[in-house]
Design a protein around this motif. Structure first.
Motif, short mmCIF file in Angstrom:
data_model
loop_
_atom_site.label_atom_id
_atom_site.label_comp_id
_atom_site.label_asym_id
_atom_site.label_seq_id
_atom_site.Cartn_x
_atom_site.Cartn_y
_atom_site.Cartn_z
N ALA A 79 -2.93 -20.48 28.91
CA ALA A 79 -2.97 -19.01 28.82
C ALA A 79 -2.92 -18.55 27.37
N GLN A 80 -2.13 -19.22 26.54
CA GLN A 80 -2.05 -18.86 25.12
C GLN A 80 -3.39 -19.06 24.44
N LEU A 81 -4.06 -20.16 24.73
CA LEU A 81 -5.35 -20.44 24.11
C LEU A 81 -6.43 -19.49 24.62
N ALA A 82 -6.43 -19.20 25.92
CA ALA A 82 -7.42 -18.28 26.47
C ALA A 82 -7.29 -16.90 25.83
N ASP A 83 -6.05 -16.48 25.61
CA ASP A 83 -5.81 -15.18 24.97
C ASP A 83 -6.23 -15.21 23.50
N TYR A 84 -5.91 -16.27 22.81
CA TYR A 84 -6.22 -16.38 21.39
C TYR A 84 -7.73 -16.34 21.13
N TYR A 85 -8.49 -17.07 21.96
CA TYR A 85 -9.94 -17.14 21.76
C TYR A 85 -10.70 -16.07 22.53
N GLY A 86 -10.01 -15.24 23.29
CA GLY A 86 -10.67 -14.19 24.04
C GLY A 86 -11.56 -14.73 25.14
N VAL A 87 -11.10 -15.79 25.82
CA VAL A 87 -11.89 -16.45 26.85
C VAL A 87 -11.42 -16.00 28.23
N ASP A 88 -12.35 -15.51 29.05
CA ASP A 88 -12.03 -15.15 30.42
C ASP A 88 -11.78 -16.40 31.26
N ARG A 121 -1.34 -26.09 39.50
CA ARG A 121 -0.41 -25.08 40.01
C ARG A 121 0.11 -24.19 38.88
N ASP A 122 0.50 -24.81 37.77
CA ASP A 122 1.06 -24.06 36.67
C ASP A 122 -0.01 -23.22 35.96
N ILE A 123 -1.23 -23.75 35.90
CA ILE A 123 -2.32 -22.99 35.26
C ILE A 123 -2.70 -21.78 36.10
N VAL A 124 -2.80 -21.96 37.41
CA VAL A 124 -3.10 -20.83 38.31
C VAL A 124 -2.07 -19.73 38.11
N SER A 125 -0.80 -20.11 38.04
CA SER A 125 0.27 -19.14 37.86
C SER A 125 0.16 -18.43 36.51
N ALA A 126 -0.08 -19.18 35.45
CA ALA A 126 -0.11 -18.61 34.10
C ALA A 126 -1.33 -17.72 33.87
N LEU A 127 -2.46 -18.08 34.46
CA LEU A 127 -3.68 -17.30 34.27
C LEU A 127 -3.78 -16.14 35.27
N GLY A 128 -2.89 -16.13 36.25
CA GLY A 128 -2.92 -15.06 37.24
C GLY A 128 -4.00 -15.21 38.27
N GLY A 129 -4.51 -16.43 38.43
CA GLY A 129 -5.55 -16.69 39.43
C GLY A 129 -6.17 -18.05 39.20
N GLY A 130 -6.92 -18.49 40.20
CA GLY A 130 -7.50 -19.83 40.12
C GLY A 130 -8.99 -19.85 39.90
N ASP A 131 -9.55 -18.77 39.32
CA ASP A 131 -11.00 -18.66 39.21
C ASP A 131 -11.57 -19.35 37.97
N PHE A 132 -10.91 -20.38 37.47
CA PHE A 132 -11.44 -21.18 36.38
C PHE A 132 -12.25 -22.34 36.97
N VAL A 133 -12.95 -23.03 36.10
CA VAL A 133 -13.81 -24.15 36.51
C VAL A 133 -13.00 -25.44 36.45
N ARG A 134 -13.24 -26.31 37.43
CA ARG A 134 -12.55 -27.61 37.42
C ARG A 134 -13.58 -28.73 37.42
N VAL A 135 -13.39 -29.71 36.58
CA VAL A 135 -14.12 -30.97 36.66
C VAL A 135 -13.13 -31.97 37.23
N ARG A 136 -13.36 -32.34 38.48
CA ARG A 136 -12.43 -33.17 39.24
C ARG A 136 -12.86 -34.63 39.11
N VAL A 137 -12.01 -35.44 38.53
CA VAL A 137 -12.32 -36.85 38.29
C VAL A 137 -11.58 -37.69 39.33
N GLY A 138 -12.33 -38.29 40.21
CA GLY A 138 -11.71 -39.03 41.31
C GLY A 138 -10.94 -40.26 40.87
N ILE A 139 -9.71 -40.36 41.35
CA ILE A 139 -8.89 -41.56 41.08
C ILE A 139 -8.52 -42.27 42.38
N GLY A 140 -8.87 -41.68 43.53
CA GLY A 140 -8.58 -42.31 44.81
C GLY A 140 -7.13 -42.19 45.23
#
Length: 215
Positions: A79-88, A121-140
């Motif tokens: 959240a700090q970085l998104a705010d600093y760089y003005g990234v939605d 979980r913590d990112i969703v809470s800090a950003l106020g939503g889960g509408d960010f992009v995820r690259v999910r790397v399978g570990i099984g």
């Protein structure tokens, strides 16, 4: 900034965790920084280290980040970085390990919940939503009755290590595709079935964006 993407590789700090499954997101962050020919440095306004650059001249700017804290406190630095760089939120890409995908599998997803992943979980809470992009790397999933929390904090098994470097490179390719061409185009390329599977034959791993298929 309209052409800036914040890319966060999830993991835990320190040598103890560097090679574990839970840190595959940070492995991808390291790969991206190497491609940018950038070095991670401490950020002045966030509890994170960042490396910045453009994959190609005139291309989108990537701010690649790794939190200084543990996985379950990832939200504050993001959240700090998104705010600093003005990234939605929609231009935040989080690269993380995914228990629900087989090892050596990649999926791209935009939005959704945390699926029990403490970092998400913590990112969703800090950003106020889960509408960010995820690259999910399978570990099984862990074998037998091994506890999942113990499994993710263990290093990759020897057979997995043979393909780990390629998987990390392909995940970095996926991030670059998202930033250059958008989520939908990246999904179409990364999720594309192999030619033999589409024809009804035996499925083989599909070549992912920017990479050659395995021999």
């Amino acid at each position: 900034m309209a052409d800036t993407w914040l890319v966060v590789g999830l993991g835990n700090p320190g040598d103890r965790y560097a090679k574990t499954r839970h840190n595959v997101g940070q492995m991808v962050a390291d790969e991206l920084a190497a491609r940018l020919r950038a070095t991670f440095g401490r950020h002045p306004r966030a509890q994170a280290r960042v490396a910045e650059g453009r994959s190609v001249p005139g291309g989108p700017k990537l701010v690649v980040a790794k939190s200084n804290g543990y996985m379950n406190t990832s939200g504050g630095p993001v959240a700090q970085l998104a705010d600093y760089y003005g990234v939605d939120n929609e231009r935040v890409i989080v690269v993380h390990d995914e228990l629900d995908l087989p090892f050596d599998t990649l999926k791209i997803k935009q939005g959704g919940g945390h699926g029990g992943h403490n970092g998400l979980r913590d990112i969703v809470s800090a950003l106020g939503g889960g509408d960010f992009v995820r690259v999910r790397v399978g570990i099984g999933r862990p074998p037998g009755r091994q506890d999942a929390a113990d499994y993710v904090l263990r290093e990759f098994a020897p057979p997995e290590r043979e393909h780990l470097a390629i998987l990390v490179q392909e995940a970095a390719d996926a991030v670059e595709l998202i930033a250059a061409d958008g989520v939908l185009v990246a999904q179409q390329k990364v999720h594309a079935p192999s030619d033999s599977a589409a024809a009804g034959g035996a499925a083989t791993p599909a070549p992912r964006a920017g990479t050659k298929g395995r021999d």
